[in-house]
Write an enzyme that holds these catalytic residues in place. Structure first.
Site, PDB file in Angstrom:
ATOM      1  N   LYS A   1       5.042  -1.576  -4.835  1.00  0.00           N
ATOM      2  CA  LYS A   1       4.546  -1.946  -3.504  1.00  0.00           C
ATOM      3  C   LYS A   1       5.617  -2.767  -2.804  1.00  0.00           C
ATOM      4  CE  LYS A   1       1.394  -5.346  -2.533  1.00  0.00           C
ATOM      5  NZ  LYS A   1       1.882  -6.121  -1.375  1.00  0.00           N
TER       6      LYS A   1
ATOM      7  N   ASP B   1       3.259  -1.464   2.180  1.00  0.00           N
ATOM      8  CA  ASP B   1       2.137  -2.349   2.534  1.00  0.00           C
ATOM      9  C   ASP B   1       2.483  -3.127   3.801  1.00  0.00           C
ATOM     10  OD1 ASP B   1      -0.075  -4.055   2.475  1.00  0.00           O
ATOM     11  OD2 ASP B   1       0.764  -5.331   0.899  1.00  0.00           O
TER      12      ASP B   1
ATOM     13  N   LYS C   1       0.407  -2.986   6.646  1.00  0.00           N
ATOM     14  CA  LYS C   1      -0.862  -3.342   7.324  1.00  0.00           C
ATOM     15  C   LYS C   1      -0.746  -3.219   8.837  1.00  0.00           C
ATOM     16  CE  LYS C   1      -2.260  -6.697   3.721  1.00  0.00           C
ATOM     17  NZ  LYS C   1      -1.012  -6.894   2.945  1.00  0.00           N
TER      18      LYS C   1
ATOM     19  N   ASP D   1      -2.331  -2.165  15.755  1.00  0.00           N
ATOM     20  CA  ASP D   1      -1.772  -2.108  17.107  1.00  0.00           C
ATOM     21  C   ASP D   1      -2.573  -1.067  17.877  1.00  0.00           C
ATOM     22  OD1 ASP D   1       0.120  -2.204  19.313  1.00  0.00           O
ATOM     23  OD2 ASP D   1       1.624  -2.898  17.870  1.00  0.00           O
TER      24      ASP D   1
ATOM     25  N   ASN E   1      -1.797   4.738  19.595  1.00  0.00           N
ATOM     26  CA  ASN E   1      -0.574   5.526  19.683  1.00  0.00           C
ATOM     27  C   ASN E   1       0.547   4.923  18.838  1.00  0.00           C
ATOM     28  OD1 ASN E   1       0.962   7.716  20.941  1.00  0.00           O
ATOM     29  ND2 ASN E   1       2.114   6.050  21.902  1.00  0.00           N
TER      30      ASN E   1
ATOM     31  N   THR F   1      -8.366 -11.363   1.909  1.00  0.00           N
ATOM     32  CA  THR F   1      -9.032 -12.288   0.975  1.00  0.00           C
ATOM     33  C   THR F   1      -8.784 -13.747   1.362  1.00  0.00           C
ATOM     34  OG1 THR F   1      -7.169 -11.869  -0.482  1.00  0.00           O
ATOM     35  CG2 THR F   1      -9.230 -10.814  -1.062  1.00  0.00           C
TER      36      THR F   1
ATOM     37  N   ARG G   1       2.957 -11.126  -9.726  1.00  0.00           N
ATOM     38  CA  ARG G   1       3.582 -12.135 -10.588  1.00  0.00           C
ATOM     39  C   ARG G   1       3.334 -12.018 -12.089  1.00  0.00           C
ATOM     40  NH1 ARG G   1       1.770 -16.506  -6.311  1.00  0.00           N
ATOM     41  NH2 ARG G   1       0.234 -14.838  -6.110  1.00  0.00           N
TER      42      ARG G   1
END
Ligand code: C5P
Length: 246
Positions: free
Chosen positions: A45, A72, A74, A77, A80, A132, A223
């Site tokens: 990722k 990733d 995210k 907007d 288009n 989260t 981690r």
């Protein structure tokens, strides 16, 4: 990692459940870790930090080493712009890309449509429901007076109805999402901590085994693998834990 900790897709290609979150400040550190991983056993990722610093070149380099990439970023907007951004991700050849479900049905539908022309090799398109880091009081601060659970469910159903392949969600919410959305719908879960690992700054953590039992399809793990003295051994231990569940 053993065979059963991965799934075979229809085409017989391995489908590892573990997605290693590469969160490093330098390419050198990321490259050193990736050089030790096996693409048959883990995907990678790449998020906002590394993509902003190192860009599509880094994605291409790891793809060249055989890894499939979850980009990733995210996106959130106007429809288009998001449609064009996910098409850019498809051209880059990533395996998975995501948007914020809060961008709404039109935005998600346009994004899903933009990927159709890439055929069966198109990236999987998933949505972030509620971060989260947001709790009920944070939600009310942005005008959402509902519970986190209800908001997660509402946005997951909206993502499904907009033609998305799944959602990113805490493993604790995977159960209610599965209940509300029968059938094939991917649940990708961060906040995973094996019993032997430090929790770091994650609060609502779940073990790999419990996440799978709870309905997660893919586990995003950072981690516990990336900061381990022995990342390969960490990956092996987690794979064993997954295998015991499957
Ligand atoms: O190191 P750790 O296993 O906590 O990394 C988890 C990864 O998943 C990080 O890249 C983090 O940004 C991401 N993530 C998360 N919680 C979310 C969404 C994404 O931890 N709700």
């Amino acid at each position: 990692m053993t065979e059963s900790a991965t799934r075979k897709t229809d085409s017989g290609v391995k489908d590892p459940r573990i997605i290693v979150a590469l969160d490093f400040a330098t390419e050198r550190e990321a490259d050193a870790l990736v050089a030790r991983l096996d693409p048959a056993r883990a995907r990678l990722k790449i998020g906002k930090e590394m993509f902003t610093r190192f860009g599509p070149e880094m994605v291409r380099r790891y793809q060249g080493q055989g890894f499939e990439i979850f980009l990733d970023l995210k996106f959130h907007d106007i429809p288009n712009t998001v449609a064009r951004a996910v098409a850019g991700a498809a051209e880059l050849g990533v395996w998975m890309v995501n948007v914020h479900a809060m961008g709404g049905e039109k935005m998600m539908t346009r994004a899903a449509e933009a990927l159709q022309e890439f055929g069966k090799d198109r990236p999987k398109l998933i949505a972030v429901t509620v971060l989260t880091s947001m709790d009920a009081s944070q939600l009310s601060g942005v005008g959402i007076m509902d519970t986190v659970e209800n908001e997660v469910t509402r946005l997951a159903v909206l993502a499904r109805n907009s033609g998305l392949d799944g959602v990113v969600s805490s493993a604790r919410e995977a159960g209610i999402i599965r209940k509300s959305i029968p059938g094939e719908f991917l649940i990708v879960t961060p906040g995973i901590r094996p019993k032997w690992a430090e929790t770091n700054d994650q609060i609502r953590i779940v073990t790999p085994a419990d996440a799978l039992r709870g309905g997660s399809d893919y586990l995003v793990i950072g981690r516990p693998i990336t900061r381990s003295q022995d990342p390969l051994e960490a990956l092996r231990l987690i794979s064993e834990e997954i295998e015991a569940v499957l």
